[in-house]
Design a protein around this motif. Structure first.
Motif, PDB file in Angstrom:
ATOM      1  N   ALA A 166       0.087   4.036 -29.356  1.00  0.00           N
ATOM      2  CA  ALA A 166      -0.110   2.904 -30.281  1.00  0.00           C
ATOM      3  C   ALA A 166      -0.792   1.735 -29.574  1.00  0.00           C
ATOM      4  N   ALA A 167      -0.406   1.467 -28.337  1.00  0.00           N
ATOM      5  CA  ALA A 167      -1.021   0.373 -27.575  1.00  0.00           C
ATOM      6  C   ALA A 167      -2.497   0.647 -27.322  1.00  0.00           C
ATOM      7  N   MET A 168      -2.853   1.910 -27.077  1.00  0.00           N
ATOM      8  CA  MET A 168      -4.257   2.248 -26.867  1.00  0.00           C
ATOM      9  C   MET A 168      -5.058   2.054 -28.152  1.00  0.00           C
ATOM     10  N   ALA A 169      -4.488   2.426 -29.294  1.00  0.00           N
ATOM     11  CA  ALA A 169      -5.181   2.228 -30.571  1.00  0.00           C
ATOM     12  C   ALA A 169      -5.377   0.732 -30.839  1.00  0.00           C
ATOM     13  N   GLU A 170      -4.353  -0.067 -30.556  1.00  0.00           N
ATOM     14  CA  GLU A 170      -4.460  -1.517 -30.735  1.00  0.00           C
ATOM     15  C   GLU A 170      -5.511  -2.112 -29.803  1.00  0.00           C
ATOM     16  N   ALA A 171      -5.562  -1.625 -28.569  1.00  0.00           N
ATOM     17  CA  ALA A 171      -6.552  -2.116 -27.610  1.00  0.00           C
ATOM     18  C   ALA A 171      -7.966  -1.765 -28.075  1.00  0.00           C
ATOM     19  N   ALA A 172      -8.147  -0.572 -28.657  1.00  0.00           N
ATOM     20  CA  ALA A 172      -9.464  -0.182 -29.161  1.00  0.00           C
ATOM     21  C   ALA A 172      -9.893  -1.105 -30.294  1.00  0.00           C
ATOM     22  N   GLU A 173      -8.971  -1.401 -31.224  1.00  0.00           N
ATOM     23  CA  GLU A 173      -9.291  -2.310 -32.325  1.00  0.00           C
ATOM     24  C   GLU A 173      -9.591  -3.721 -31.826  1.00  0.00           C
ATOM     25  N   ALA A 174      -8.895  -4.145 -30.774  1.00  0.00           N
ATOM     26  CA  ALA A 174      -9.073  -5.489 -30.223  1.00  0.00           C
ATOM     27  C   ALA A 174     -10.250  -5.568 -29.244  1.00  0.00           C
ATOM     28  N   ARG A 175     -10.906  -4.430 -28.991  1.00  0.00           N
ATOM     29  CA  ARG A 175     -12.036  -4.360 -28.057  1.00  0.00           C
ATOM     30  C   ARG A 175     -11.616  -4.761 -26.641  1.00  0.00           C
ATOM     31  N   ASP A 176     -10.418  -4.389 -26.270  1.00  0.00           N
ATOM     32  CA  ASP A 176      -9.861  -4.765 -24.978  1.00  0.00           C
ATOM     33  C   ASP A 176      -9.899  -3.564 -24.036  1.00  0.00           C
ATOM     34  N   SER A 177     -11.011  -3.431 -23.305  1.00  0.00           N
ATOM     35  CA  SER A 177     -11.172  -2.256 -22.448  1.00  0.00           C
ATOM     36  C   SER A 177     -10.181  -2.245 -21.291  1.00  0.00           C
ATOM     37  N   GLU A 178      -9.787  -3.414 -20.793  1.00  0.00           N
ATOM     38  CA  GLU A 178      -8.821  -3.467 -19.692  1.00  0.00           C
ATOM     39  C   GLU A 178      -7.457  -2.943 -20.142  1.00  0.00           C
ATOM     40  N   ALA A 179      -7.002  -3.375 -21.325  1.00  0.00           N
ATOM     41  CA  ALA A 179      -5.708  -2.904 -21.837  1.00  0.00           C
ATOM     42  C   ALA A 179      -5.747  -1.411 -22.101  1.00  0.00           C
ATOM     43  N   LEU A 180      -6.860  -0.932 -22.631  1.00  0.00           N
ATOM     44  CA  LEU A 180      -6.983   0.487 -22.902  1.00  0.00           C
ATOM     45  C   LEU A 180      -7.013   1.285 -21.604  1.00  0.00           C
ATOM     46  N   ALA A 181      -7.801   0.823 -20.644  1.00  0.00           N
ATOM     47  CA  ALA A 181      -7.929   1.537 -19.370  1.00  0.00           C
ATOM     48  C   ALA A 181      -6.631   1.526 -18.566  1.00  0.00           C
ATOM     49  N   SER A 182      -5.759   0.570 -18.820  1.00  0.00           N
ATOM     50  CA  SER A 182      -4.494   0.520 -18.078  1.00  0.00           C
ATOM     51  C   SER A 182      -3.610   1.738 -18.364  1.00  0.00           C
TER      52      SER A 182
ATOM     53  N   GLY B 289     -11.743  -0.033 -36.517  1.00  0.00           N
ATOM     54  CA  GLY B 289     -10.369   0.231 -36.929  1.00  0.00           C
ATOM     55  C   GLY B 289      -9.941   1.629 -36.526  1.00  0.00           C
ATOM     56  N   VAL B 290      -8.675   1.772 -36.215  1.00  0.00           N
ATOM     57  CA  VAL B 290      -8.102   3.068 -35.849  1.00  0.00           C
ATOM     58  C   VAL B 290      -6.780   3.214 -36.590  1.00  0.00           C
ATOM     59  N   THR B 291      -6.626   4.319 -37.311  1.00  0.00           N
ATOM     60  CA  THR B 291      -5.368   4.625 -37.980  1.00  0.00           C
ATOM     61  C   THR B 291      -4.897   5.973 -37.472  1.00  0.00           C
ATOM     62  N   LEU B 292      -3.683   5.996 -36.936  1.00  0.00           N
ATOM     63  CA  LEU B 292      -3.134   7.230 -36.364  1.00  0.00           C
ATOM     64  C   LEU B 292      -2.258   7.947 -37.372  1.00  0.00           C
ATOM     65  N   GLY B 293      -2.365   9.277 -37.369  1.00  0.00           N
ATOM     66  CA  GLY B 293      -1.461  10.097 -38.153  1.00  0.00           C
ATOM     67  C   GLY B 293      -0.191  10.348 -37.351  1.00  0.00           C
ATOM     68  N   PRO B 294       0.692  11.185 -37.871  1.00  0.00           N
ATOM     69  CA  PRO B 294       1.937  11.473 -37.150  1.00  0.00           C
ATOM     70  C   PRO B 294       1.659  12.073 -35.770  1.00  0.00           C
ATOM     71  N   LEU B 295       2.450  11.669 -34.803  1.00  0.00           N
ATOM     72  CA  LEU B 295       2.297  12.165 -33.439  1.00  0.00           C
ATOM     73  C   LEU B 295       3.219  13.359 -33.218  1.00  0.00           C
ATOM     74  N   ASP B 296       2.667  14.402 -32.603  1.00  0.00           N
ATOM     75  CA  ASP B 296       3.441  15.577 -32.220  1.00  0.00           C
ATOM     76  C   ASP B 296       3.596  15.524 -30.698  1.00  0.00           C
ATOM     77  N   VAL B 297       4.797  15.188 -30.238  1.00  0.00           N
ATOM     78  CA  VAL B 297       5.046  14.983 -28.812  1.00  0.00           C
ATOM     79  C   VAL B 297       5.790  16.188 -28.248  1.00  0.00           C
ATOM     80  N   GLU B 298       5.254  16.744 -27.166  1.00  0.00           N
ATOM     81  CA  GLU B 298       5.895  17.855 -26.473  1.00  0.00           C
ATOM     82  C   GLU B 298       6.100  17.451 -25.017  1.00  0.00           C
ATOM     83  N   LEU B 299       7.350  17.305 -24.610  1.00  0.00           N
ATOM     84  CA  LEU B 299       7.690  16.907 -23.245  1.00  0.00           C
ATOM     85  C   LEU B 299       7.777  18.136 -22.345  1.00  0.00           C
ATOM     86  N   LEU B 300       7.177  18.021 -21.152  1.00  0.00           N
ATOM     87  CA  LEU B 300       7.159  19.113 -20.178  1.00  0.00           C
ATOM     88  C   LEU B 300       7.534  18.549 -18.809  1.00  0.00           C
ATOM     89  N   GLY B 301       8.750  18.042 -18.658  1.00  0.00           N
ATOM     90  CA  GLY B 301       9.173  17.415 -17.403  1.00  0.00           C
ATOM     91  C   GLY B 301       8.493  16.072 -17.227  1.00  0.00           C
TER      92      GLY B 301
END
Length: 166
Positions: A60-76, A108-120
């Motif tokens: 979500a933070a990466m999508a917000e950074a893309a909308e805000a044109r904040d390359s530093e926040a996205l790259a972090s 603008g970026v709108t995300l659909g549902p996230l499918d998260v699979e944890l592997l350690g």
């Protein structure tokens, strides 16, 4: 009676007999301090964000950074060895986003549902992303992508190590 000396006796008015009050209070304070320290340590351990929630927040933070044109926040959120489609590395992704931002005043970026699979200490996160860009109220362009991402836990933070979108 002036000048008369009185024989005053001091009696304990606390819960403990005289002479035992200070030792009992010190023991109580020590026990209370230990319990307080234990409670704070447990609270700190419980305060850590669960892995799935941390990944959702990072996406979500990466999508917000893309909308805000904040390359530093996205790259972090990118790992140093990030790999994207067609050999895209971290720097190429930043240049790609710069071009997208130059072409579109509004992004603008709108995300659909996230499918998260944890592997350690690694994870996979898949989702759809609807992107739009343009100059005014209505977008000039819009696309929907199926996105597959790979993540690695580094120093307590999730870093994006791979991404593919089609």
């Amino acid at each position: 009676m002036p000048g008369a000396s009185r024989n005053l006796s001091i009696r304990s008015i606390g819960a403990y007999p005289s002479g035992q009050g200070k030792a009992a209070q010190a023991a109580f304070r020590a026990a209370f301090t230990c319990l307080l320290a234990l409670a704070m340590a447990l609270a700190a351990g419980c305060a850590r964000t669960p892995p799935e929630q941390a990944l959702r927040e990072a996406v979500a933070a990466m999508a917000e950074a893309a909308e805000a044109r904040d390359s530093e926040a996205l790259a972090s959120h990118l790992a140093d060895d990030f790999a994207g489609p067609d050999g895209m590395d971290r720097e190429r992704l930043r240049r790609y986003l710069a071009v997208v931002w130059l072409r579109n005043r509004e992004v603008g970026v709108t995300l659909g549902p996230l499918d998260v699979e944890l592997l350690g200490d690694r994870a996979k996160v898949g989702f759809t992303a609807a992107t739009r860009g343009g100059e005014g109220l209505l977008p000039d362009s819009a696309r929907v992508y199926q996105v597959e991402t790979g993540w690695r836990l580094e120093g307590g933070e999730w870093k994006l190590i791979s991404a593919d979108w089609r």
